[in-house]
Design a protein around this motif. Structure first.
Motif, PDB file in Angstrom:
ATOM      1  N   THR A 113       1.108  -1.095  -0.074  1.00 48.95           N
ATOM      2  CA  THR A 113      -0.015   0.134   0.058  1.00 48.95           C
ATOM      3  C   THR A 113       0.832   1.354  -0.039  1.00 48.95           C
ATOM      4  O   THR A 113       0.654   2.557  -0.847  1.00 48.95           O
ATOM      5  CB  THR A 113      -0.922  -0.025   1.268  1.00 48.95           C
ATOM      6  N   ALA A 114       1.870   1.130   0.851  1.00 47.05           N
ATOM      7  CA  ALA A 114       2.723   2.476   0.821  1.00 47.05           C
ATOM      8  C   ALA A 114       3.645   2.704  -0.244  1.00 47.05           C
ATOM      9  O   ALA A 114       3.563   3.647  -1.065  1.00 47.05           O
ATOM     10  CB  ALA A 114       3.862   2.369   2.067  1.00 47.05           C
ATOM     11  N   GLU A 115       4.111   1.735  -1.218  1.00 45.92           N
ATOM     12  CA  GLU A 115       4.795   1.594  -2.414  1.00 45.92           C
ATOM     13  C   GLU A 115       3.720   1.904  -3.493  1.00 45.92           C
ATOM     14  O   GLU A 115       4.058   2.819  -4.397  1.00 45.92           O
ATOM     15  CB  GLU A 115       5.132   0.279  -2.745  1.00 45.92           C
ATOM     16  N   LEU A 116       2.396   1.482  -3.396  1.00 49.75           N
ATOM     17  CA  LEU A 116       1.694   2.149  -4.322  1.00 49.75           C
ATOM     18  C   LEU A 116       1.277   3.793  -4.248  1.00 49.75           C
ATOM     19  O   LEU A 116       1.025   4.442  -4.981  1.00 49.75           O
ATOM     20  CB  LEU A 116       0.344   1.350  -4.223  1.00 49.75           C
ATOM     21  N   ALA A 117       1.224   4.166  -3.005  1.00 54.32           N
ATOM     22  CA  ALA A 117       0.925   5.502  -2.672  1.00 54.32           C
ATOM     23  C   ALA A 117       2.047   6.298  -3.126  1.00 54.32           C
ATOM     24  O   ALA A 117       1.671   7.375  -3.578  1.00 54.32           O
ATOM     25  CB  ALA A 117       0.618   5.623  -1.191  1.00 54.32           C
ATOM     26  N   LEU A 125       2.136   5.580  -7.422  1.00 52.26           N
ATOM     27  CA  LEU A 125       1.030   5.937  -8.375  1.00 52.26           C
ATOM     28  C   LEU A 125       0.874   7.362  -8.679  1.00 52.26           C
ATOM     29  O   LEU A 125       0.665   7.736 -10.234  1.00 52.26           O
ATOM     30  CB  LEU A 125      -0.360   5.704  -7.764  1.00 52.26           C
ATOM     31  N   PRO A 126       1.214   8.262  -8.058  1.00 50.24           N
ATOM     32  CA  PRO A 126       1.440   9.770  -8.634  1.00 50.24           C
ATOM     33  C   PRO A 126       2.484   9.907  -9.787  1.00 50.24           C
ATOM     34  O   PRO A 126       2.376  10.595 -10.741  1.00 50.24           O
ATOM     35  CB  PRO A 126       1.807  10.824  -7.316  1.00 50.24           C
ATOM     36  N   LEU A 147       3.728  10.432 -15.383  1.00 47.07           N
ATOM     37  CA  LEU A 147       4.235  10.003 -16.609  1.00 47.07           C
ATOM     38  C   LEU A 147       2.956  10.043 -17.925  1.00 47.07           C
ATOM     39  O   LEU A 147       3.444  10.232 -18.836  1.00 47.07           O
ATOM     40  CB  LEU A 147       4.891   8.782 -16.478  1.00 47.07           C
ATOM     41  N   VAL A 148       2.021   9.326 -17.421  1.00 48.32           N
ATOM     42  CA  VAL A 148       0.800   9.348 -18.243  1.00 48.32           C
ATOM     43  C   VAL A 148       0.599  10.717 -18.934  1.00 48.32           C
ATOM     44  O   VAL A 148       0.173  10.839 -20.249  1.00 48.32           O
ATOM     45  CB  VAL A 148      -0.106   8.503 -17.933  1.00 48.32           C
ATOM     46  N   LEU A 149       0.446  11.551 -17.968  1.00 45.41           N
ATOM     47  CA  LEU A 149       0.040  12.763 -18.397  1.00 45.41           C
ATOM     48  C   LEU A 149       1.115  13.399 -19.275  1.00 45.41           C
ATOM     49  O   LEU A 149       0.600  14.494 -20.321  1.00 45.41           O
ATOM     50  CB  LEU A 149      -0.359  13.894 -17.382  1.00 45.41           C
TER      51      LEU A 149
END
Length: 118
Positions: A16-20, A23-24, A29-31
């Protein structure tokens, strides 16, 4: 085999911490990739608008016709300039890319030169 289920319990919140944290970064990167794609498409539209307007102006049509054709291709918000000298006509088309609250933070340009038909 005792305690086999306990080894993973200390790592339960790590995913969960790695995802948090990750994810941003992935969203940014996608934007960024989408933004570069949109800028590329707008640049191609400006270049095509400049080529179209240069061909029309080179055939002897008035500058107003060339500008109108460029606006049809690049969009009404584009800025079009037509310059003539001796036997050449140069058309420059610029357009801004809106970037959220920053407004037109990025400007793309297309330019074409054509020989004036006799």
């Amino acid at each position: 085999m005792t305690g086999g289920g306990r080894a993973g319990r200390g790592d339960r919140g790590a995913v969960t911490a790695e995802l948090a944290v990750g994810l941003p970064a992935v969203v940014l990167l996608v934007l960024a990739v989408l933004g570069v794609g949109v800028a590329g498409v707008q640049h191609m539209r400006c270049a095509e608008a400049a080529r179209t307007a240069a061909r029309i102006a080179a055939l002897g049509e008035p500058d107003g016709e060339a500008v109108a054709a460029a606006h049809r291709v690049a969009g009404g918000g584009a800025h079009v300039s037509v310059t003539r000298d001796d036997r050449w006509v140069t058309v420059t088309v610029t357009a801004g890319l809106p970037v959220g609250a920053l407004g037109d933070a990025v400007t793309v340009e297309g330019r074409a030169v054509a020989w004036v038909e006799p």
